[in-house]
Every structure is written in C-alpha cells, then in structure tokens.
Motif scaffolding. Structure first.
Motif, PDB file in Angstrom:
ATOM      1  N   CYS A  41     -91.308  66.768  43.795  1.00  0.00           N
ATOM      2  CA  CYS A  41     -90.960  67.321  45.096  1.00  0.00           C
ATOM      3  C   CYS A  41     -90.983  66.201  46.130  1.00  0.00           C
ATOM      4  CB  CYS A  41     -91.938  68.421  45.489  1.00  0.00           C
ATOM      5  SG  CYS A  41     -91.675  68.961  47.187  1.00  0.00           S
ATOM      6  N   CYS A  44     -93.391  66.875  49.278  1.00  0.00           N
ATOM      7  CA  CYS A  44     -94.805  66.647  48.982  1.00  0.00           C
ATOM      8  C   CYS A  44     -95.050  65.141  48.878  1.00  0.00           C
ATOM      9  CB  CYS A  44     -95.203  67.331  47.684  1.00  0.00           C
ATOM     10  SG  CYS A  44     -95.301  69.128  47.844  1.00  0.00           S
ATOM     11  N   SER A  51     -96.130  67.089  43.477  1.00  0.00           N
ATOM     12  CA  SER A  51     -95.805  68.410  42.938  1.00  0.00           C
ATOM     13  C   SER A  51     -94.550  68.278  42.105  1.00  0.00           C
ATOM     14  CB  SER A  51     -95.520  69.417  44.047  1.00  0.00           C
ATOM     15  OG  SER A  51     -96.611  69.543  44.895  1.00  0.00           O
ATOM     16  N   CYS A  79     -90.470  71.492  45.410  1.00  0.00           N
ATOM     17  CA  CYS A  79     -91.284  72.494  44.722  1.00  0.00           C
ATOM     18  C   CYS A  79     -91.017  73.839  45.402  1.00  0.00           C
ATOM     19  CB  CYS A  79     -92.766  72.127  44.784  1.00  0.00           C
ATOM     20  SG  CYS A  79     -93.480  72.268  46.434  1.00  0.00           S
ATOM     21  N   CYS A  82     -92.387  74.178  49.149  1.00  0.00           N
ATOM     22  CA  CYS A  82     -91.583  73.458  50.139  1.00  0.00           C
ATOM     23  C   CYS A  82     -90.210  74.093  50.271  1.00  0.00           C
ATOM     24  CB  CYS A  82     -91.442  71.996  49.761  1.00  0.00           C
ATOM     25  SG  CYS A  82     -92.989  71.095  49.913  1.00  0.00           S
TER      26      CYS A  82
HETATM   27 ZN   LIG Z   1     -93.354  70.334  47.759  1.00  0.00          ZN
END
Ligand SMILES: [Zn+2]
Ligand SMILES: [Zn+2]
Length: 107
Positions: A41, A44, A51, A79, A82
């Motif tokens: 991700c 992140c 993630s 992810c 998010c």
């Molecule tokens: Zn994320």
C-alpha cells in the motif's frame, strides 16, 4: 501507453464499470501496478507503515476520467483501509445499510 478498447470506454461511460474490472486488459494492467508498487500500500508506505495492497485505485476516478483507466501514472496500489478513505461516497452508501462492502477495484 495501453489503449483502452472502445467497447470498454463505452461500458464505463454507460456506468457499467464491472465490465471494465472484469476485462483481461484491466487484470493485466492491475498486475503491472501491483508489481511496480511491490504489492505494498503506497499510502501506508508514505506514513512509514507496511500494508499489503489489496486493490489498485484510480487516482482520478474511473467514472469521471475513463480515458485514464489504464494509465499507469493514474493508478496506485492501496490496502482496503486506505482505499475506503479514497472513496467516501462508497462508505456513505455502506453506512446507509448495504450489507456487504466489496470494492470493484479488488477484481
Ligand atoms: Zn494503506
Ligand atoms: Zn478506488
């Protein structure tokens, strides 16, 4: 740049985004993005967290910018948490009583 087939462009414009997400060309581009982003991700990552990415998000949303559907610079691995933040409109719908929340971009 990968050309979006006319029939898919038509489908998106008609609101049939499922057809797009199920297409082989999207599956191929999606995979390219995940590989580019190391299946991580990217939001992140910005915050120093790790993630696993579950979906590939259109930065400029698909329905509004169908011509950017397959443009790699418009795509980002995210992810679920998010991704939900990127789609407050879907979340609202979910809260309003939809039983299952499954994002189309996971396909
Ligand atoms: Zn994320
Ligand atoms: Zn998205």
């Amino acid at each position: 740049m990968i050309q979006l087939p006319k029939e898919l462009l038509k489908a998106i414009k008609a609101g049939n985004v499922r057809k797009f997400y199920k297409s082989a060309i999207w599956q191929a581009v999606r995979k390219q993005v995940l590989i580019r982003d190391n299946y991580e991700c990217q939001k992140c990552k910005e915050k120093g967290r790790y993630s696993k990415a579950n979906c590939v998000h259109h930065i400029k949303h698909l329905r509004e910018f169908p011509l950017l559907a397959l443009v790699l610079s418009n795509l980002i691995s995210l992810c679920n948490a998010c991704h939900n933040q990127e789609h407050p409109e879907k979340l609202k719908k979910y809260r309003a009583g939809q039983k299952e929340y499954i994002t189309e971009e996971r396909w």
